[in-house]
Design an enzyme around this catalytic site. Structure first.
Site, PDB file in Angstrom:
ATOM      1  N   HIS A  90      10.247  -3.470  -2.136  1.00 20.68           N
ATOM      2  CA  HIS A  90      11.199  -3.370  -3.237  1.00 20.68           C
ATOM      3  C   HIS A  90      12.592  -3.796  -2.820  1.00 20.68           C
ATOM      4  O   HIS A  90      13.031  -3.503  -1.719  1.00 20.68           O
ATOM      5  CB  HIS A  90      11.250  -1.888  -3.680  1.00 20.68           C
ATOM      6  CG  HIS A  90      11.905  -1.639  -4.991  1.00 20.68           C
ATOM      7  ND1 HIS A  90      12.464  -0.422  -5.316  1.00 20.68           N
ATOM      8  CD2 HIS A  90      12.095  -2.430  -6.073  1.00 20.68           C
ATOM      9  CE1 HIS A  90      12.952  -0.470  -6.534  1.00 20.68           C
ATOM     10  NE2 HIS A  90      12.746  -1.683  -7.022  1.00 20.68           N
TER      11      HIS A  90
ATOM     12  N   HIS B 145      13.176  -2.486   1.153  1.00 19.16           N
ATOM     13  CA  HIS B 145      12.506  -1.320   1.724  1.00 19.16           C
ATOM     14  C   HIS B 145      11.061  -1.307   1.247  1.00 19.16           C
ATOM     15  O   HIS B 145      10.661  -2.126   0.427  1.00 19.16           O
ATOM     16  CB  HIS B 145      13.237  -0.027   1.332  1.00 19.16           C
ATOM     17  CG  HIS B 145      13.446   0.123  -0.142  1.00 19.16           C
ATOM     18  ND1 HIS B 145      14.479  -0.500  -0.809  1.00 19.16           N
ATOM     19  CD2 HIS B 145      12.758   0.797  -1.087  1.00 19.16           C
ATOM     20  CE1 HIS B 145      14.422  -0.198  -2.093  1.00 19.16           C
ATOM     21  NE2 HIS B 145      13.368   0.578  -2.306  1.00 19.16           N
TER      22      HIS B 145
END
Ligand SMILES: [Fe+2]
Length: 437
Positions: free
Chosen positions: A331, A367
């Site tokens: 993401h 992340h």
């Protein structure tokens, strides 16, 4: 002593400790019963639309003008307020911390508030701050109110008691509480040491998210929110009131307890919520919805769907999706994500993110699952699995979260966090199957 609560979210509550102490049919009688003073506490402008108009009427032994005298400056150097920019020299990155250490000196809830990030601008009443509290001492004659925002409290270790002017909230890990802006309270420790997370909301109040096609039930249900019944003390001893106002702290000395509200009615009030009553909704066949499906409370900004704050939890649940990478996906996000873990294990990071720990994935910083988590989830046999013994949460905001010097220099920061993705292999080899050797 047991304390009682009234169910419902944003209700127009009424509560009295002495019979007839709450006026009926009017707010401000010429002489309220018991010689009480009537006082309005406004949480919204008078003219706010009905759906967001919040105020309560308090019937108290003394009006609040008697609960402050002359102010002196007070110092709480670890509690920071936005804008708090350029406070440290740590390079940009994804960060993760082990738990903030418990204090070695006597420390109460206010003194033990350690800011990790700040976002937005308190003067514009936008944004938030994320803090960790650690305490080993009850507040006895000290009281506090925060003019800068409401406080969302997420205990992680130890039970506490929020003794507020509108009633008493007992809180243990697994529950959360919200204390509205301006509410006077003190914090007593039920356990010897306590630690937890706090989101300080400078903006519009937290509310329940719309459910859209989910319908009228599931996620957080209104009746599971609990607002305390009135409680007061008639204590004529020296007390102090500490005020946080536009980022600065002020203290005033008074000769009595300010927790003197004998009765009140209205819809501007503190509340608590047990996270175990959240009914999660998720994927029944494949993929999984965005984590917004786990939103407990949201604080809107002026822009629809773009929250000043979303409070999101990752509760125990069944994972049943077929042909699906089940942990959270990789993401990058325009929203900034502050995460904590109340207990157990988080499915994208089985090691390294420990209860009491923190991770921070800021504006547009990548992340996702660590290398072992990716390996495991990519090769797992996809039977129904109960994800149990877990309760992680996120304070997510539209504003970048600026790290404090305290957080940057905290000895529990994991300097090697970035290495959790080091072993993610290149699987692309030009074949449709990829290289899974
Ligand atoms: Fe994310």
């Amino acid at each position: 002593m047991t304390f009682s609560y009234m169910p419902g979210f944003g209700n127009d509550f009424e509560t009295e400790t002495l019979p007839g102490s709450l006026p009926q049919g009017r707010n401000s009688p010429q002489r309220p019963a018991y010689g009480l003073y009537a006082e309005q506490l406004s949480g919204s402008p008078f003219t706010a639309p009905r759906g967001t108009n919040e105020r309560s009427w308090l019937y108290r032994i003394r009006p609040s003008v008697k609960h402050t005298g002359r102010f002196k400056a007070a110092g709480y150097p670890l509690w920071k307020t936005a804008p708090n920019v350029g406070d440290h020299e740590l390079a940009l990155g994804q960060y993760r911390w082990n738990p903030v250490p418990m204090p070695s000196e006597p420390t109460d809830f206010i003194a033990g508030m350690c800011s990790i990030t700040t976002a937005g601008d308190v003067l514009g009443q936008t944004g938030m701050a994320a803090h960790v509290y650690v305490a080993n001492r009850s507040m006895v004659d000290d009281h506090f109110f925060n003019a800068d925002g409401e406080l969302l409290i997420v205990p992680q270790v130890g039970a506490l008691r929020f003794v507020t002017e509108m009633g008493v909230i007992e809180l243990r890990p697994g529950e959360i509480a919200v204390l509205p802006r301006g509410l006077v309270f003190k914090v007593e420790l039920v356990d010897k040491e306590v630690r937890g997370y706090v989101c300080e909301n400078y903006g519009a109040k937290l509310t329940m998210p719309d459910r859209g096609p989910i319908g009228a039930n599931c996620l957080a249900n209104p009746r599971d929110f609990k607002t305390p019944c009135a409680w007061f003390e008639d204590k004529e001893t020296p007390c102090r009131l500490v005020v946080k106002w536009c980022g600065n702290f002020h203290v005033t000395e008074i000769g009595h307890s300010p927790l003197d509200v004998v009765a009140w009615h209205g819809n501007y009030a503190p509340y608590k919520y047990d996270l175990a009553t959240f009914s999660p909704v998720g994927a029944l066949l494949f993929d999984h919805p965005d984590p917004s499906i786990f939103t407990v409370l949201t604080a809107p900004s002026g822009e629809e769907g773009t929250a000043n704050i979303d409070f999101v939890i990752f509760p125990p649940r069944w994972l049943v999706a077929e042909d699906t990478f089940r942990p959270p996906w990789y993401h990058r996000n325009i929203m900034s994500e502050f995460m904590g873990l109340i207990h157990g294990q988080y499915d994208a990071k089985e090691e390294g993110f420990v209860p009491g720990g923190i991770s921070l994935h800021n504006l547009m910083l990548a992340h996702g699952p660590d290398a072992p988590g990716f390996e495991k989830a990519s090769r797992a046999q996809l039977k129904p699995v109960k994800l149990d013994n877990t309760m992680a949460f996120m304070f997510e905001t539209r504003f970048p979260q600026m790290l404090t010097r305290y957080a940057a220099e905290l000895e529990t920061r994991q300097d090697n966090y970035i290495d959790c993705w080091a072993d993610l292999k290149k699987r692309f080899d030009g074949t449709p199957e990829g290289d899974w050797s």
